[in-house]
Design a protein around this motif. Structure first.
Motif, PDB file in Angstrom:
ATOM      1  N   TYR A 125       0.852  -1.138  -0.173  1.00  0.00           N
ATOM      2  CA  TYR A 125       0.167  -0.469  -0.021  1.00  0.00           C
ATOM      3  C   TYR A 125       1.055   1.139   0.061  1.00  0.00           C
ATOM      4  O   TYR A 125       0.402   2.316  -0.632  1.00  0.00           O
ATOM      5  CB  TYR A 125      -1.037  -0.004   1.517  1.00  0.00           C
ATOM      6  N   GLY A 126       2.015   1.287   0.329  1.00  0.00           N
ATOM      7  CA  GLY A 126       2.566   2.214   0.610  1.00  0.00           C
ATOM      8  C   GLY A 126       3.142   2.329  -0.191  1.00  0.00           C
ATOM      9  O   GLY A 126       3.862   3.819  -1.342  1.00  0.00           O
ATOM     10  N   LEU A 127       3.711   1.528  -1.798  1.00  0.00           N
ATOM     11  CA  LEU A 127       4.668   1.781  -2.925  1.00  0.00           C
ATOM     12  C   LEU A 127       3.055   1.974  -3.777  1.00  0.00           C
ATOM     13  O   LEU A 127       3.843   3.150  -4.554  1.00  0.00           O
ATOM     14  CB  LEU A 127       4.872  -0.012  -3.355  1.00  0.00           C
ATOM     15  N   ILE A 128       2.342   1.600  -4.025  1.00  0.00           N
ATOM     16  CA  ILE A 128       0.722   2.643  -4.554  1.00  0.00           C
ATOM     17  C   ILE A 128       1.068   4.268  -4.146  1.00  0.00           C
ATOM     18  O   ILE A 128       0.131   4.892  -4.856  1.00  0.00           O
ATOM     19  CB  ILE A 128      -0.477   1.269  -3.803  1.00  0.00           C
ATOM     20  N   HIS A 129       0.690   3.991  -2.412  1.00  0.00           N
ATOM     21  CA  HIS A 129       0.275   5.652  -2.457  1.00  0.00           C
ATOM     22  C   HIS A 129       1.800   6.533  -3.085  1.00  0.00           C
ATOM     23  O   HIS A 129       0.856   7.749  -3.684  1.00  0.00           O
ATOM     24  CB  HIS A 129       0.363   5.693  -1.047  1.00  0.00           C
ATOM     25  N   VAL A 130       2.858   6.064  -3.074  1.00  0.00           N
ATOM     26  CA  VAL A 130       4.474   7.285  -3.470  1.00  0.00           C
ATOM     27  C   VAL A 130       3.632   6.844  -4.776  1.00  0.00           C
ATOM     28  O   VAL A 130       4.284   8.003  -5.447  1.00  0.00           O
ATOM     29  CB  VAL A 130       5.413   6.679  -3.241  1.00  0.00           C
ATOM     30  N   ALA A 131       3.895   5.863  -5.583  1.00  0.00           N
ATOM     31  CA  ALA A 131       3.137   5.539  -7.547  1.00  0.00           C
ATOM     32  C   ALA A 131       2.244   6.787  -8.101  1.00  0.00           C
ATOM     33  O   ALA A 131       2.299   7.444  -8.512  1.00  0.00           O
ATOM     34  CB  ALA A 131       3.100   4.339  -7.912  1.00  0.00           C
ATOM     35  N   ILE A 132       0.833   6.526  -6.941  1.00  0.00           N
ATOM     36  CA  ILE A 132       0.291   7.545  -6.573  1.00  0.00           C
ATOM     37  C   ILE A 132       0.660   8.908  -7.071  1.00  0.00           C
ATOM     38  O   ILE A 132       0.029   9.648  -7.751  1.00  0.00           O
ATOM     39  CB  ILE A 132      -0.938   7.398  -6.493  1.00  0.00           C
ATOM     40  N   ALA A 133       1.558   9.694  -6.197  1.00  0.00           N
ATOM     41  CA  ALA A 133       1.669  11.308  -6.163  1.00  0.00           C
ATOM     42  C   ALA A 133       2.622  10.965  -6.753  1.00  0.00           C
ATOM     43  O   ALA A 133       2.764  11.850  -8.124  1.00  0.00           O
ATOM     44  CB  ALA A 133       2.808  11.335  -4.572  1.00  0.00           C
ATOM     45  N   ALA A 134       3.494  10.313  -7.364  1.00  0.00           N
ATOM     46  CA  ALA A 134       4.907  10.612  -8.289  1.00  0.00           C
ATOM     47  C   ALA A 134       3.508   9.774  -9.672  1.00  0.00           C
ATOM     48  O   ALA A 134       4.589  11.333 -10.349  1.00  0.00           O
ATOM     49  CB  ALA A 134       5.830   9.189  -8.589  1.00  0.00           C
ATOM     50  N   HIS A 135       3.068   9.683  -9.908  1.00  0.00           N
ATOM     51  CA  HIS A 135       2.389   9.848 -11.512  1.00  0.00           C
ATOM     52  C   HIS A 135       1.654  10.755 -11.822  1.00  0.00           C
ATOM     53  O   HIS A 135       1.768  11.269 -13.098  1.00  0.00           O
ATOM     54  CB  HIS A 135       1.200   8.001 -11.867  1.00  0.00           C
ATOM     55  N   ALA A 136       1.099  11.433 -10.494  1.00  0.00           N
ATOM     56  CA  ALA A 136       0.850  12.509 -10.652  1.00  0.00           C
ATOM     57  C   ALA A 136       1.890  13.622 -10.837  1.00  0.00           C
ATOM     58  O   ALA A 136       0.423  14.886 -11.116  1.00  0.00           O
ATOM     59  CB  ALA A 136      -0.768  13.001  -9.607  1.00  0.00           C
ATOM     60  N   TYR A 137       2.699  13.943 -10.315  1.00  0.00           N
ATOM     61  CA  TYR A 137       3.379  15.417  -9.906  1.00  0.00           C
ATOM     62  C   TYR A 137       4.963  14.629 -10.146  1.00  0.00           C
ATOM     63  O   TYR A 137       5.590  14.651  -9.432  1.00  0.00           O
ATOM     64  CB  TYR A 137       2.782  15.776  -8.278  1.00  0.00           C
ATOM     65  N   PRO A 138       5.251  14.364 -11.447  1.00  0.00           N
ATOM     66  CA  PRO A 138       6.277  13.922 -12.066  1.00  0.00           C
ATOM     67  C   PRO A 138       7.386  15.339 -11.771  1.00  0.00           C
ATOM     68  O   PRO A 138       8.375  14.417 -11.271  1.00  0.00           O
ATOM     69  CB  PRO A 138       6.276  13.326 -12.958  1.00  0.00           C
ATOM     70  N   THR A 139       7.001  15.565 -11.852  1.00  0.00           N
ATOM     71  CA  THR A 139       7.959  17.500 -11.634  1.00  0.00           C
ATOM     72  C   THR A 139       8.041  18.507 -11.480  1.00  0.00           C
ATOM     73  O   THR A 139       6.837  19.200 -10.386  1.00  0.00           O
ATOM     74  CB  THR A 139       7.902  17.634 -13.737  1.00  0.00           C
ATOM     75  N   ALA A 140       8.396  19.255 -10.767  1.00  0.00           N
ATOM     76  CA  ALA A 140       8.686  19.988  -9.691  1.00  0.00           C
ATOM     77  C   ALA A 140       7.493  21.282 -10.392  1.00  0.00           C
ATOM     78  O   ALA A 140       6.780  21.872  -9.662  1.00  0.00           O
ATOM     79  CB  ALA A 140       9.902  20.898  -9.800  1.00  0.00           C
TER      80      ALA A 140
END
Length: 255
Positions: free
Chosen positions: A101-116
């Motif tokens: 679940y932690g991996l999924i949570h971070v992946a959702i964030a990275a997928h949505a906000y990949p850049t500064a």
């Protein structure tokens, strides 16, 4: 008597606003009292100072005062409102599952906000359960490759390997007897995280777009921005940017 009454009322009003902020699903639109207090916070420095002081005393940091999403706060580590393992749904508390679940949570964030730039832009992001699953499986593939090559994408620690191995073993689709996505499927686990974000006031179902579509709110972006410096998040956003570009990273011999 007359001089202290307005001050006392102002403190009471500010405390009420902070109380609304502690109810993440409550929004100022359609709530006259919340809306008025929020606009007062946004326009009156003296009132804002009182509300900020009350929040600080409750071990809360004010993230933003958004006209639609309301006053958003985050809890100071160790404070009364700090997130605890017990706050997670029971199905997410098992140590092995917690890693996934932690991996999924971070992946959702990275997928949505990949850049500064994504983290700075105040926009609502749309995500689907299926596209997050595709990204996590792409991520797992890259993690495994990099671990084998010892290229240092992410440390191939036992916990990291356990998370990606468990995810990789999950079938994408599996239904319960009632026709719902099962927690034993990767789509089911992604949906569980997104539904939890909805309960926390960080996302909304986008049912008009489909049953597995969601919108990530500005408040989620602010939470992600606070963790953007973490190495794990930076590495996963690297993978996301490479996925978007459709190219592999350059080798050490390339300049």
């Amino acid at each position: 008597m007359t001089s202290t009454a307005p001050r006392t009322q102002s403190i009471s009003d500010a405390a009420r606003l902070v109380r609304y902020a502690c109810q993440p699903r409550r929004k100022p639109l359609g709530d006259a009292d919340y809306h008025d207090l929020l606009e007062r916070y946004r326009s009156t420095p003296a009132f804002r100072e009182v509300a900020d002081a009350i929040a600080e005393g409750m071990s809360l940091n004010v993230l933003t005062a958004h006209s639609e999403e309301g006053l958003r706060v985050s809890a100071v580590a160790g404070g009364l409102f700090a997130f605890k393992l017990a706050d997670l749904p029971a199905k997410m508390r098992d140590p092995k599952d917690r890693l996934v679940y932690g991996l999924i949570h971070v992946a959702i964030a990275a997928h949505a906000y990949p850049t500064a730039a994504d983290l700075e832009e105040e926009t609502i992001k749309r995500v689907s359960v299926e596209e997050i699953d595709r990204f996590v499986r792409h991520l797992v593939s890259r993690l495994r490759e990099e671990a084998q090559e010892d290229a240092g994408l992410l440390p191939a620690a036992a916990a990291t390997r356990a998370a990606w191995s468990t995810y990789d073993s999950l079938p994408p689709h599996r239904l319960t007897k009632t026709g719902q996505l099962a927690a034993s499927s990767s789509l089911g686990r992604i949906k569980a995280i997104l539904d939890w974000l909805v309960l926390q006031g960080y996302a909304q179902p986008a049912k008009a777009l489909g049953p597995l579509e969601y919108r990530l709110l500005n408040s989620f972006r602010l939470q992600v921005a606070g963790a953007a410096a973490l190495p794990a998040f930076q590495k996963i956003t690297d993978v996301r940017r490479q996925q978007i570009a459709g190219s592999r990273p350059t080798t050490d011999t390339e300049n």
